[in-house]
Design a protein around this motif. Structure first.
Motif, PDB file in Angstrom:
ATOM      1  N   VAL A 188       0.657  -1.103  -0.045  1.00 20.73           N
ATOM      2  CA  VAL A 188      -0.114  -0.097   0.109  1.00 20.73           C
ATOM      3  C   VAL A 188       0.856   1.293   0.072  1.00 20.73           C
ATOM      4  O   VAL A 188       1.716   1.391   0.863  1.00 20.73           O
ATOM      5  N   ALA A 189       0.580   2.204  -1.029  1.00 18.38           N
ATOM      6  CA  ALA A 189       1.296   3.540  -1.053  1.00 18.38           C
ATOM      7  C   ALA A 189       0.584   4.590   0.024  1.00 18.38           C
ATOM      8  O   ALA A 189       1.344   5.384   0.314  1.00 18.38           O
ATOM      9  N   ALA A 190      -0.589   4.654   0.194  1.00 17.62           N
ATOM     10  CA  ALA A 190      -1.205   5.407   0.914  1.00 17.62           C
ATOM     11  C   ALA A 190      -2.628   4.980   1.552  1.00 17.62           C
ATOM     12  O   ALA A 190      -2.993   4.005   1.180  1.00 17.62           O
ATOM     13  N   PHE A 191      -3.111   5.867   2.486  1.00 15.07           N
ATOM     14  CA  PHE A 191      -4.504   5.515   2.906  1.00 15.07           C
ATOM     15  C   PHE A 191      -5.356   6.449   2.741  1.00 15.07           C
ATOM     16  O   PHE A 191      -5.074   7.714   2.631  1.00 15.07           O
ATOM     17  N   VAL A 192      -6.672   5.897   2.243  1.00 14.62           N
ATOM     18  CA  VAL A 192      -7.872   7.037   2.207  1.00 14.62           C
ATOM     19  C   VAL A 192      -8.684   6.623   3.283  1.00 14.62           C
ATOM     20  O   VAL A 192      -9.199   5.532   3.232  1.00 14.62           O
ATOM     21  N   ILE A 193      -8.933   7.538   4.174  1.00 13.29           N
ATOM     22  CA  ILE A 193      -9.942   7.028   5.336  1.00 13.29           C
ATOM     23  C   ILE A 193     -10.996   8.100   5.410  1.00 13.29           C
ATOM     24  O   ILE A 193     -11.031   9.225   5.022  1.00 13.29           O
ATOM     25  N   GLY A 194     -12.079   7.503   5.698  1.00 15.60           N
ATOM     26  CA  GLY A 194     -13.344   8.022   5.559  1.00 15.60           C
ATOM     27  C   GLY A 194     -13.390   9.174   6.705  1.00 15.60           C
ATOM     28  O   GLY A 194     -13.296   8.810   7.768  1.00 15.60           O
ATOM     29  N   LEU A 195     -13.806  10.283   6.532  1.00 17.49           N
ATOM     30  CA  LEU A 195     -14.156  11.437   7.374  1.00 17.49           C
ATOM     31  C   LEU A 195     -15.633  11.497   7.469  1.00 17.49           C
ATOM     32  O   LEU A 195     -16.467  12.119   6.791  1.00 17.49           O
ATOM     33  N   PRO A 216       1.276   8.159   3.646  1.00 20.08           N
ATOM     34  CA  PRO A 216       0.362   9.464   4.037  1.00 20.08           C
ATOM     35  C   PRO A 216      -1.069   9.003   3.874  1.00 20.08           C
ATOM     36  O   PRO A 216      -1.427   7.960   3.391  1.00 20.08           O
ATOM     37  N   PHE A 217      -2.025   9.716   4.884  1.00 22.82           N
ATOM     38  CA  PHE A 217      -3.187   9.689   4.965  1.00 22.82           C
ATOM     39  C   PHE A 217      -4.014  10.770   4.121  1.00 22.82           C
ATOM     40  O   PHE A 217      -3.492  11.894   4.261  1.00 22.82           O
ATOM     41  N   VAL A 218      -5.075  10.414   3.500  1.00 22.26           N
ATOM     42  CA  VAL A 218      -6.065  11.433   2.964  1.00 22.26           C
ATOM     43  C   VAL A 218      -7.444  11.174   3.558  1.00 22.26           C
ATOM     44  O   VAL A 218      -7.935  10.221   3.487  1.00 22.26           O
ATOM     45  N   PHE A 219      -7.880  12.292   3.723  1.00 22.64           N
ATOM     46  CA  PHE A 219      -9.496  11.984   4.194  1.00 22.64           C
ATOM     47  C   PHE A 219     -10.243  12.263   3.165  1.00 22.64           C
ATOM     48  O   PHE A 219     -10.016  12.955   2.254  1.00 22.64           O
ATOM     49  N   CYS A 220     -11.290  11.376   3.198  1.00 21.50           N
ATOM     50  CA  CYS A 220     -12.275  11.481   2.072  1.00 21.50           C
ATOM     51  C   CYS A 220     -13.821  11.401   2.864  1.00 21.50           C
ATOM     52  O   CYS A 220     -13.901  10.729   3.659  1.00 21.50           O
ATOM     53  N   ASP A 221     -14.710  12.425   2.411  1.00 25.01           N
ATOM     54  CA  ASP A 221     -15.880  12.616   2.988  1.00 25.01           C
ATOM     55  C   ASP A 221     -16.685  11.231   2.861  1.00 25.01           C
ATOM     56  O   ASP A 221     -16.999  10.918   1.862  1.00 25.01           O
ATOM     57  N   GLU A 222     -17.042  10.699   3.835  1.00 22.56           N
ATOM     58  CA  GLU A 222     -17.770   9.343   3.886  1.00 22.56           C
ATOM     59  C   GLU A 222     -19.327   9.725   4.272  1.00 22.56           C
ATOM     60  O   GLU A 222     -19.859   8.583   4.304  1.00 22.56           O
ATOM     61  N   ARG A 223     -19.943  10.676   4.281  1.00 14.53           N
ATOM     62  CA  ARG A 223     -21.385  10.766   4.590  1.00 14.53           C
ATOM     63  C   ARG A 223     -22.144   9.893   3.635  1.00 14.53           C
ATOM     64  O   ARG A 223     -22.090   9.549   2.428  1.00 14.53           O
TER      65      ARG A 223
END
Length: 136
Positions: free
Chosen positions: A49-56, A85-92
């Motif tokens: 894994v190169a990066a994490f996309v985490i639901g915000l 790296p971590f990237v936040f992504c809207d998880e609504r």
């Protein structure tokens, strides 16, 4: 790697090597921070894994509540260990969308509970992959 961080579980998903398709991977049953993160990072290492996309988890009006603050705290604590790296992504509504789809497919309540978190992680990751593709 897509992450759907919940209070009882952590749903995980992976993208393909072309970063075009997200696939559910695993649901970690949360016990304590250290073993939970160790499992997540071991899977990240195993799959390159190169990066994490985490639901915000934003409120419906776009503001941040206690769950969003908890997610940000998790990332602050985990980022130094993750070395990615971590990237936040809207998880609504991600879990609601996945649940609706599973119901439409006539998946039993027990089976839905088993897969919904990792499928929500895939939904979150797919949204980020689609946005990246549109940008570039």
């Amino acid at each position: 790697m897509g992450i759907d961080l919940g209070t009882k579980t952590i749903g995980l998903a992976l993208s393909d090597v072309e970063r075009s398709l997200a696939t559910p991977l695993e649901t970690i049953k949360r016990v304590k921070y250290t073993p939970d993160v160790e499992r997540m990072l071991a899977l990240a290492d195993k799959h390159g894994v190169a990066a994490f996309v985490i639901g915000l988890p934003l409120n419906m009006d776009g503001t941040e509540g206690p769950r969003a603050q908890s997610t940000r705290a998790f990332v602050r604590q985990t980022a130094p260990l993750a070395r990615r790296p971590f990237v936040f992504c809207d998880e609504r509504l991600s879990t609601a969308a996945v649940t609706r789809e599973l119901i439409a497919q006539d998946v039993s309540r027990g089976k839905r509970a088993e897969v919904v978190d990792r499928m929500a992680a895939a939904y979150i990751l797919q949204g980020a992959l689609d946005r990246l593709r549109r940008l570039g």
